[in-house]
Design a protein around this motif. Sequence first.
Motif, short mmCIF file in Angstrom:
data_model
loop_
_atom_site.label_atom_id
_atom_site.label_comp_id
_atom_site.label_asym_id
_atom_site.label_seq_id
_atom_site.Cartn_x
_atom_site.Cartn_y
_atom_site.Cartn_z
N ALA A 62 -3.87 53.86 38.72
CA ALA A 62 -4.01 53.04 39.92
C ALA A 62 -3.46 51.64 39.69
O ALA A 62 -2.94 51.02 40.62
CB ALA A 62 -5.48 52.96 40.34
N ALA A 63 -3.56 51.12 38.46
CA ALA A 63 -3.08 49.77 38.15
C ALA A 63 -2.84 49.66 36.65
O ALA A 63 -3.49 50.34 35.86
CB ALA A 63 -4.09 48.72 38.59
N VAL A 64 -1.91 48.78 36.28
CA VAL A 64 -1.59 48.53 34.87
C VAL A 64 -1.66 47.04 34.63
O VAL A 64 -1.17 46.24 35.43
CB VAL A 64 -0.17 49.05 34.51
CG1 VAL A 64 0.21 48.69 33.08
CG2 VAL A 64 -0.09 50.55 34.71
N GLY A 65 -2.27 46.64 33.50
CA GLY A 65 -2.36 45.23 33.14
C GLY A 65 -1.23 44.82 32.21
O GLY A 65 -0.27 45.57 32.00
N GLN A 66 -1.33 43.62 31.63
CA GLN A 66 -0.34 43.10 30.67
C GLN A 66 -0.34 43.95 29.41
O GLN A 66 -1.39 44.38 28.96
CB GLN A 66 -0.66 41.66 30.31
CG GLN A 66 -0.38 40.69 31.44
CD GLN A 66 1.11 40.50 31.64
OE1 GLN A 66 1.75 41.29 32.33
NE2 GLN A 66 1.65 39.48 31.03
N LEU A 67 0.81 44.14 28.83
CA LEU A 67 0.94 44.98 27.65
C LEU A 67 1.02 44.12 26.38
O LEU A 67 2.08 43.58 26.07
CB LEU A 67 2.21 45.84 27.72
CG LEU A 67 2.12 47.13 28.50
CD1 LEU A 67 1.86 46.93 29.95
CD2 LEU A 67 3.34 47.96 28.26
N PRO A 68 -0.08 44.00 25.64
CA PRO A 68 -0.01 43.28 24.37
C PRO A 68 0.57 44.18 23.28
O PRO A 68 0.38 45.40 23.30
CB PRO A 68 -1.47 42.94 24.08
CG PRO A 68 -2.24 44.02 24.74
CD PRO A 68 -1.44 44.40 25.96
N GLN A 69 1.32 43.60 22.37
CA GLN A 69 1.84 44.34 21.22
C GLN A 69 0.85 44.14 20.07
O GLN A 69 0.41 43.03 19.81
CB GLN A 69 3.21 43.80 20.79
CG GLN A 69 4.29 43.96 21.82
CD GLN A 69 4.76 45.40 21.94
OE1 GLN A 69 4.69 46.18 21.02
NE2 GLN A 69 5.25 45.75 23.12
N THR A 70 0.48 45.21 19.41
CA THR A 70 -0.40 45.12 18.25
C THR A 70 0.24 45.92 17.12
O THR A 70 -0.03 47.09 16.96
CB THR A 70 -1.80 45.67 18.58
OG1 THR A 70 -1.67 47.01 19.02
CG2 THR A 70 -2.49 44.84 19.64
N GLY A 71 1.10 45.28 16.37
CA GLY A 71 1.81 45.98 15.30
C GLY A 71 2.76 47.00 15.87
O GLY A 71 3.56 46.71 16.74
N ARG A 72 2.64 48.24 15.39
CA ARG A 72 3.50 49.32 15.87
C ARG A 72 3.08 49.84 17.23
O ARG A 72 3.83 50.55 17.89
CB ARG A 72 3.45 50.50 14.90
CG ARG A 72 4.23 50.31 13.64
CD ARG A 72 4.21 51.58 12.78
NE ARG A 72 4.71 52.73 13.52
CZ ARG A 72 4.30 53.98 13.30
NH1 ARG A 72 3.39 54.23 12.40
NH2 ARG A 72 4.80 54.97 13.99
N ARG A 73 1.87 49.53 17.64
CA ARG A 73 1.33 50.08 18.88
C ARG A 73 1.60 49.18 20.07
O ARG A 73 1.56 47.97 19.98
CB ARG A 73 -0.18 50.28 18.76
CG ARG A 73 -0.55 51.33 17.75
CD ARG A 73 -2.04 51.46 17.61
NE ARG A 73 -2.32 52.53 16.67
CZ ARG A 73 -3.35 53.33 16.76
NH1 ARG A 73 -4.24 53.16 17.73
NH2 ARG A 73 -3.53 54.28 15.89
N THR A 74 1.85 49.82 21.19
CA THR A 74 1.91 49.13 22.47
C THR A 74 0.67 49.57 23.23
O THR A 74 0.44 50.77 23.38
CB THR A 74 3.18 49.50 23.25
OG1 THR A 74 4.32 49.11 22.47
CG2 THR A 74 3.23 48.80 24.59
N VAL A 75 -0.12 48.62 23.67
CA VAL A 75 -1.36 48.93 24.37
C VAL A 75 -1.12 48.80 25.87
O VAL A 75 -0.61 47.79 26.34
CB VAL A 75 -2.50 48.01 23.91
CG1 VAL A 75 -3.78 48.29 24.69
CG2 VAL A 75 -2.74 48.16 22.41
N VAL A 76 -1.48 49.84 26.60
CA VAL A 76 -1.32 49.87 28.05
C VAL A 76 -2.72 49.86 28.68
O VAL A 76 -3.38 50.89 28.75
CB VAL A 76 -0.54 51.12 28.52
CG1 VAL A 76 -0.38 51.13 30.03
CG2 VAL A 76 0.82 51.20 27.82
#
Length: 179
Positions: A116-130
């Motif tokens: 329904a909605a997506v927030g800002q995507l922070p980068q945490t090392g190799r991972r992209t958090v959605v």
Amino acid sequence: MRQIHRHALALGLVLALSGCGGDPEPQFEADPSPAPSEVPTSAPAKEAWEEKSDDGAIAFVEHWIDEFNAARSTGDTEALLSNSTGDCETCNNFVDLIESIYAAGGSIATEGWQIAAVGQLPQTGRRTVVPMTVKQAPQEYEESAGAEIQRNPGGEVGMTAAVIWTKDAWKMAQLDLVQ
């Protein structure tokens, strides 16, 4: 003089027809090969979720949810597994639950999940958090053949999906509810 031209024309036609090898069918030249810029490529265009970018990560999470929805409807978890890392605990729990329900003759009926909605995507090392809000449609399921039908009302929940880029594709590494 006119007689000579007629004989020359007749001789030219005879020579031209004799070059056909006795085949009465007309011979046509093949179409020329297309120029290099006109040659169609056999490589299909990439899907948005196949790109290593923030937009690609979001599109991949949508793709993963589509595969999750399909697995719940059919019991086939192969695509869901191939789009998840082996150590994604939530992914493995979903796969185990789906496989156990269908192995016991049960079923799951739902229109599935939708972002329904997506927030800002922070980068945490190799991972992209959605970070996202997921709308879950109502669900009915039978844990086994003939079992009592269970109902979940659905609703909206906050979730985070942690995805990683492997050699050439995104994989779901972690999926969590946000409290």
